[in-house]
Write a protein that holds these residues in place. Structure first.
Motif, PDB file in Angstrom:
ATOM      1  N   ARG A   1       0.860  -1.183   0.000  1.00 56.88           N
ATOM      2  CA  ARG A   1       0.000   0.000   0.000  1.00 56.88           C
ATOM      3  C   ARG A   1       0.903   1.241   0.000  1.00 56.88           C
ATOM      4  N   PRO A   2       1.043   1.931  -1.119  1.00 60.86           N
ATOM      5  CA  PRO A   2       1.954   3.083  -1.144  1.00 60.86           C
ATOM      6  C   PRO A   2       1.380   4.338  -0.509  1.00 60.86           C
ATOM      7  N   GLY A   3       0.051   4.384  -0.332  1.00 59.90           N
ATOM      8  CA  GLY A   3      -0.553   5.583   0.230  1.00 59.90           C
ATOM      9  C   GLY A   3      -0.545   6.736  -0.761  1.00 59.90           C
ATOM     10  N   PRO A   4      -1.151   7.854  -0.402  1.00 58.19           N
ATOM     11  CA  PRO A   4      -1.272   8.985  -1.340  1.00 58.19           C
ATOM     12  C   PRO A   4       0.061   9.615  -1.726  1.00 58.19           C
ATOM     13  N   THR A   5       1.079   9.461  -0.891  1.00 61.49           N
ATOM     14  CA  THR A   5       2.379  10.075  -1.191  1.00 61.49           C
ATOM     15  C   THR A   5       3.354   9.095  -1.825  1.00 61.49           C
ATOM     16  N   GLY A   6       2.980   7.818  -1.880  1.00 62.25           N
ATOM     17  CA  GLY A   6       3.891   6.808  -2.390  1.00 62.25           C
ATOM     18  C   GLY A   6       4.873   6.295  -1.361  1.00 62.25           C
ATOM     19  N   MET A   7       4.801   6.830  -0.145  1.00 60.33           N
ATOM     20  CA  MET A   7       5.753   6.458   0.903  1.00 60.33           C
ATOM     21  C   MET A   7       5.239   5.336   1.800  1.00 60.33           C
TER      22      MET A   7
ATOM     23  N   LEU B   1       0.212   3.373   8.502  1.00 63.69           N
ATOM     24  CA  LEU B   1       0.881   2.636   9.572  1.00 63.69           C
ATOM     25  C   LEU B   1       2.245   2.076   9.194  1.00 63.69           C
ATOM     26  N   VAL B   2       2.421   1.679   7.939  1.00 62.93           N
ATOM     27  CA  VAL B   2       3.641   0.963   7.556  1.00 62.93           C
ATOM     28  C   VAL B   2       4.251   1.594   6.306  1.00 62.93           C
ATOM     29  N   PRO B   3       5.545   1.928   6.324  1.00 68.82           N
ATOM     30  CA  PRO B   3       6.195   2.461   5.119  1.00 68.82           C
ATOM     31  C   PRO B   3       6.134   1.459   3.969  1.00 68.82           C
ATOM     32  N   ALA B   4       6.097   1.976   2.753  1.00 66.81           N
ATOM     33  CA  ALA B   4       5.993   1.103   1.585  1.00 66.81           C
ATOM     34  C   ALA B   4       7.170   0.138   1.495  1.00 66.81           C
ATOM     35  N   PHE B   5       8.393   0.616   1.758  1.00 66.38           N
ATOM     36  CA  PHE B   5       9.554  -0.271   1.633  1.00 66.38           C
ATOM     37  C   PHE B   5       9.492  -1.410   2.638  1.00 66.38           C
ATOM     38  N   SER B   6       8.889  -1.165   3.802  1.00 63.57           N
ATOM     39  CA  SER B   6       8.788  -2.209   4.820  1.00 63.57           C
ATOM     40  C   SER B   6       7.782  -3.284   4.421  1.00 63.57           C
ATOM     41  N   GLN B   7       6.815  -2.922   3.588  1.00 66.37           N
ATOM     42  CA  GLN B   7       5.806  -3.881   3.135  1.00 66.37           C
ATOM     43  C   GLN B   7       6.330  -4.816   2.046  1.00 66.37           C
ATOM     44  N   ASP B   8       7.449  -4.472   1.455  1.00 73.85           N
ATOM     45  CA  ASP B   8       8.033  -5.231   0.347  1.00 73.85           C
ATOM     46  C   ASP B   8       9.022  -6.254   0.908  1.00 73.85           C
TER      47      ASP B   8
ATOM     48  N   ARG C   1      15.835 -10.827  -0.640  1.00 72.50           N
ATOM     49  CA  ARG C   1      16.061  -9.816  -1.669  1.00 72.50           C
ATOM     50  C   ARG C   1      15.969 -10.437  -3.065  1.00 72.50           C
ATOM     51  N   GLY C   2      15.098  -9.866  -3.897  1.00 73.78           N
ATOM     52  CA  GLY C   2      14.924 -10.360  -5.254  1.00 73.78           C
ATOM     53  C   GLY C   2      14.034 -11.576  -5.381  1.00 73.78           C
ATOM     54  N   ARG C   3      13.397 -12.004  -4.295  1.00 71.19           N
ATOM     55  CA  ARG C   3      12.615 -13.248  -4.333  1.00 71.19           C
ATOM     56  C   ARG C   3      11.109 -13.023  -4.266  1.00 71.19           C
ATOM     57  N   SER C   4      10.664 -11.810  -4.052  1.00 68.55           N
ATOM     58  CA  SER C   4       9.232 -11.572  -3.899  1.00 68.55           C
ATOM     59  C   SER C   4       8.656 -10.828  -5.095  1.00 68.55           C
ATOM     60  N   ARG C   5       7.543 -11.315  -5.576  1.00 66.96           N
ATOM     61  CA  ARG C   5       6.747 -10.564  -6.539  1.00 66.96           C
ATOM     62  C   ARG C   5       6.032  -9.455  -5.773  1.00 66.96           C
ATOM     63  N   VAL C   6       5.895  -8.287  -6.369  1.00 65.66           N
ATOM     64  CA  VAL C   6       5.287  -7.139  -5.704  1.00 65.66           C
ATOM     65  C   VAL C   6       4.069  -6.667  -6.490  1.00 65.66           C
ATOM     66  N   VAL C   7       2.982  -6.456  -5.777  1.00 68.34           N
ATOM     67  CA  VAL C   7       1.771  -5.885  -6.356  1.00 68.34           C
ATOM     68  C   VAL C   7       1.436  -4.623  -5.570  1.00 68.34           C
ATOM     69  N   VAL C   8       1.189  -3.543  -6.264  1.00 69.47           N
ATOM     70  CA  VAL C   8       0.860  -2.273  -5.622  1.00 69.47           C
ATOM     71  C   VAL C   8      -0.650  -2.112  -5.570  1.00 69.47           C
ATOM     72  N   SER C   9      -1.154  -1.796  -4.387  1.00 71.00           N
ATOM     73  CA  SER C   9      -2.586  -1.601  -4.173  1.00 71.00           C
ATOM     74  C   SER C   9      -2.816  -0.217  -3.592  1.00 71.00           C
TER      75      SER C   9
END
Length: 278
Positions: A218-224, A228-235, A243-251
């Motif tokens: 969830r990137p939120g309105p700012t992309g950050m 509750l949780v920063p975008a990089f922490s959700q990845d 590292r490099g093993r997860s597929r990522v979907v943005v919602s």
């Protein structure tokens, strides 16, 4: 790392066409949540509409494992929810989840098992994989999970510090929610950003099973990040061991669960054999 934006139309269409499968999906709630969170967020009702039937609720009671069968217990594609003590330390929750999944696998030994964890439940599910790698999980999907922690946990710990006169004031006027958060210090400490000696520092360096990993971010309105949780922490690619093993979907949803998560889950379960070239 494969980064997908939107709902992965092709994968979602494939999942929604009713292709014959025989899979188990176990839903793991987050902090201060319960099995009902997936119902209230509209995820389970939409899964049901697309052939994934409510198969039951699993929990640990005073006498051991409690099973509450659902109407879809004999369906091909089954959805199970679990109830965990969400204010307990993450390791306690992960070990309880392991007991529930072992019980489930004894009854469905040949059906692929997929885990979906929301928020802290995603970290619980990943901790389970590291501590109990032989259970036989086919894929892990996490939704807005704080894999590298969240400063919100640090703030909650600061606000519920009971030392000094300010702590007395909070005890008197903080209300039931304040008391609940205060008695959650173990899990909140576990969810602080990694540092030497912390759970996440240890967990994120451990070998992880060779399965499919999917991060719904969830990137939120700012992309950050969301509230509750920063975008990089959700990845999960931010985890050194993954590292490099997860597929990522943005919602684009907020932190909480939403019906659109059901569509994402269906598409990603269908991609459960996906693994990056390493």
């Amino acid at each position: 790392m494969g980064v997908l934006r939107g709902l992965l139309a092709v994968a979602a269409l494939w999942a929604l066409t009713g292709v014959a499968r025989a899979d188990l999906l176990v839903l793991v709630h987050g902090y201060l949540g319960s099995s009902h969170s997936w119902e209230a967020g509209g995820v389970v009702p939409l899964l049901e509409r697309h052939g994934w039937r409510r198969a039951g609720l699993l929990r640990i009671g005073p006498a051991g494992i409690e099973r509450r069968p659902g109407p879809g217990a004999e369906a091909a594609n089954k959805v199970y929810s679990v109830d965990l003590p969400s204010t307990a330390p993450l390791m306690v929750q992960a070990d309880l989840l392991a007991a529930l999944l072992r019980d489930l696998k004894t009854r469905h030994p040949d059906e692929p098992l997929h885990l979906a964890g929301h928020s802290a439940g995603g970290v619980v599910a990943r901790l389970l994989l590291v501590r109990h790698p032989r259970i036989g999980v086919a894929s892990l999907i996490t939704i807005a999970a704080p894999h590298t922690g969240t400063l919100r946990a640090v703030e909650a710990l600061d606000e519920t510090d009971g030392s000094g006169p300010v702590g007395w004031f909070r005890d008197l006027f903080g209300g039931n929610l304040y008391q609940t958060v205060k008695h959650s210090r173990g899990v909140l400490i576990d969810l602080t950003p990694p540092h030497p000696g912390s759970l996440l520092h240890w967990l994120n360096l451990q070998p992880h099973p060779d399965i499919a990993y999917h991060s719904i971010v969830r990137p939120g309105p700012t992309g950050m990040g969301d509230e509750l949780v920063p975008a990089f922490s959700q990845d999960m690619n931010s985890v050194p061991a993954l590292r490099g093993r997860s597929r990522v979907v943005v919602s684009d949803a907020a932190h909480g669960l939403a019906p659109g998560d059901a569509v994402l889950l269906l598409g990603l379960i269908d991609k459960s054999s996906w693994k990056p070239n390493r």
